[in-house]
Every structure is written in C-alpha cells, then in structure tokens.
Write an enzyme that holds these catalytic residues in place. Structure first.
Site, PDB file in Angstrom:
ATOM      1  N   HIS A  85      45.254  41.734  35.528  1.00 55.24           N
ATOM      2  CA  HIS A  85      44.587  40.849  36.484  1.00 55.24           C
ATOM      3  C   HIS A  85      44.068  39.607  35.762  1.00 55.24           C
ATOM      4  O   HIS A  85      43.658  39.670  34.602  1.00 55.24           O
ATOM      5  CB  HIS A  85      43.437  41.590  37.165  1.00 55.24           C
ATOM      6  CG  HIS A  85      42.891  40.883  38.359  1.00 55.24           C
ATOM      7  ND1 HIS A  85      41.985  39.850  38.262  1.00 55.24           N
ATOM      8  CD2 HIS A  85      43.127  41.051  39.685  1.00 55.24           C
ATOM      9  CE1 HIS A  85      41.688  39.412  39.459  1.00 55.24           C
ATOM     10  NE2 HIS A  85      42.368  40.130  40.353  1.00 55.24           N
ATOM     11  N   GLU A 154      49.711  35.755  41.384  1.00 52.46           N
ATOM     12  CA  GLU A 154      48.306  35.403  41.454  1.00 52.46           C
ATOM     13  C   GLU A 154      48.103  34.009  40.831  1.00 52.46           C
ATOM     14  O   GLU A 154      47.667  33.892  39.679  1.00 52.46           O
ATOM     15  CB  GLU A 154      47.512  36.471  40.687  1.00 52.46           C
ATOM     16  CG  GLU A 154      46.019  36.402  40.821  1.00 52.46           C
ATOM     17  CD  GLU A 154      45.327  37.394  39.890  1.00 52.46           C
ATOM     18  OE1 GLU A 154      44.185  37.755  40.196  1.00 52.46           O
ATOM     19  OE2 GLU A 154      45.920  37.788  38.855  1.00 52.46           O
ATOM     20  N   SER A 195      43.603  34.079  46.781  1.00 48.95           N
ATOM     21  CA  SER A 195      42.669  33.682  47.844  1.00 48.95           C
ATOM     22  C   SER A 195      43.117  34.133  49.231  1.00 48.95           C
ATOM     23  O   SER A 195      43.149  33.357  50.196  1.00 48.95           O
ATOM     24  CB  SER A 195      42.461  32.161  47.830  1.00 48.95           C
ATOM     25  OG  SER A 195      41.853  31.746  46.625  1.00 48.95           O
ATOM     26  N   GLY A 216      41.020  40.332  46.882  1.00 49.80           N
ATOM     27  CA  GLY A 216      39.856  40.454  46.031  1.00 49.80           C
ATOM     28  C   GLY A 216      38.567  40.467  46.827  1.00 49.80           C
ATOM     29  O   GLY A 216      38.256  41.435  47.515  1.00 49.80           O
TER      30      GLY A 216
END
Length: 238
Positions: A85, A154, A195, A216
């Site tokens: 991540h 990401e 997002s 998230g």
C-alpha cells in the site's frame, strides 16, 4: 487506523446486515487492523464476506519482531492480504523487492495478495504511468509460481495525502488496466484505489475493465458503505 476494534466490529455488522437477503453479491473483503481480525471474524462467521489483512510479512516464523506471519493470518480466517500500500511504501520505506517477497509468502500460505501499485504526480505528468506501474507489477510477481492475485491501481497524485485528492477519470483507466492485465495475467483481479467513495464508486465499477475498488477512508463512513455496496451490485460484469 481510523477505527478501533469496536468500530471495526460495528462496520462489519453493518456490511453483514446489508448483504442479508441478497441472492447476488459481489466479492466483499473486509480488512480491519490486525488487533480487530479475531473479533471481525466472529461477526462474519460463515457469511459470504471475506476477511483480509492490511499487510503481511514474508516469513512464517523466526526472529522478526512485529512481523505478522502469513500462515497465522490464514489460520485466523484471512483469505486476502493488502501488500505494498502507498502509505507503507511512503512511511515505512517498503520497496518493490519487499513487496515481491510478501506476495510469494502470501500465496504460499493460501492468501490472495492485493498488490498496490501507482505513480507519483511527476511520473503522471510526464506520461510515464504505464511504464511505472507495469514495472511495479512485473517485479511484485517475479517470484509468483501460481495462485490468484489482485492488482490495485492506486495513483498517488489522486490521493489527498500526496496530491490534489482528485481521482483518475474512469475513461483513462482502460489503457492503464490493459497494461496491468498484460503483466499480471488474464486471471488477475484489477481494482481501482484512488479516492473512491460513495459518490464516485459506480463511475469506476461500470467500466468493464475494472473488477472492483479498494476503499480507504470512505470505508469507515457507515453512510457511504451502502452506496458503495449498491454500486458494486449494480455493475453487471462484477
């Protein structure tokens, strides 16, 4: 680290409540903190919701203080593990080499790794997105002998922690995800993770190249959970 164990259990119960009575469900994976995994597993029981971890170490035992064994996670009921991540790369200096070792260990333990890749704002503006993410995937899967994997795109510049906090346009994902599929293989799960929230989830999920989303901060907002789950069910190809 937005919620404690009690909060994680409450969110798991909310997701479980939402799924009751629904015949068709997407693959749902909840990844609480390590401390909350046993309690969340009690809530999920034998439901259709999967349990995952937010990270994993590359060894099953030995002198690795603070490491979390992939075999121990599997024994605790986890089926998935997030690896690489962006926050771990940025805050803990996690490298592509470390990610590759974790992927191999996770697969050997029976976990499905969800490998996060993404480019910086500078690389994005230079038109190097595909070059960067394909290289990250190639190295992450270098030691993979077998097993199902998920690749999470990401983009760092799309996350408020690193950039403007505006997600990539759904249309732009087609070329990027095509490159990810070539590197990871046709059986790879491709997720978007920049997002995502209740308001924009469906705009990504309706794209046939997108198999799902990694969420998230919005995932701990109860009022957004239903919107995101509904968006996933609405996407006919998932």
């Amino acid at each position: 680290m937005y919620v404690d164990t009690r909060g994680a259990v409450a969110l798991a119960r909310e997701v479980l409540r939402w799924t009751r009575g629904k015949e068709k469900l997407p693959e749902i994976v909840l990844c609480p903190s390590f401390l909350a995994i046993p309690e969340v597993q009690k809530v999920l029981g034998h439901s259709r919701i999967h349990l995952g971890a937010q990270d994993v170490f590359w060894e099953n035992d030995g002198p690795h203080t603070g490491g979390i064994s992939p075999q121990a996670l599997h024994a605790a009921g986890c089926a998935f593990a997030i690896i690489g991540h962006s926050e771990r790369r940025r805050e803990l200096g996690e490298t592509d080499v470390m990610v590759a070792k974790k992927v191999s260990a996770a697969l050997a333990a029976g976990l499905t790794p969800l490998v996060c890749v993404g480019e910086t704002k500078e690389a994005h503006e230079a038109g190097e997105t595909l070059l960067v993410v394909r290289a990250q995937v190639r190295q992450a899967l270098a030691g993979r002998a077998h097993g199902r994997v998920g690749i999470v795109y990401e983009p760092l510049w799309a996350i408020s922690l690193y950039g403007k906090g505006e997600p990539e346009s759904p249309e732009a994902l087609r070329e990027i995800f095509g490159g990810l599929k070539e590197e990871a293989g046709e059986d790879a799960i491709l997720l978007y993770g920049g997002s995502v929230d209740g308001a924009n989830a469906y705009s990504y999920l309706r794209e046939d190249v997108v198999d799902g989303v990694l969420v998230g901060y919005a995932s701990v907002k109860t009022h957004q959970l239903g919107d995101m789950l509904a968006a996933t069910c609405k996407a006919s190809h998932i």
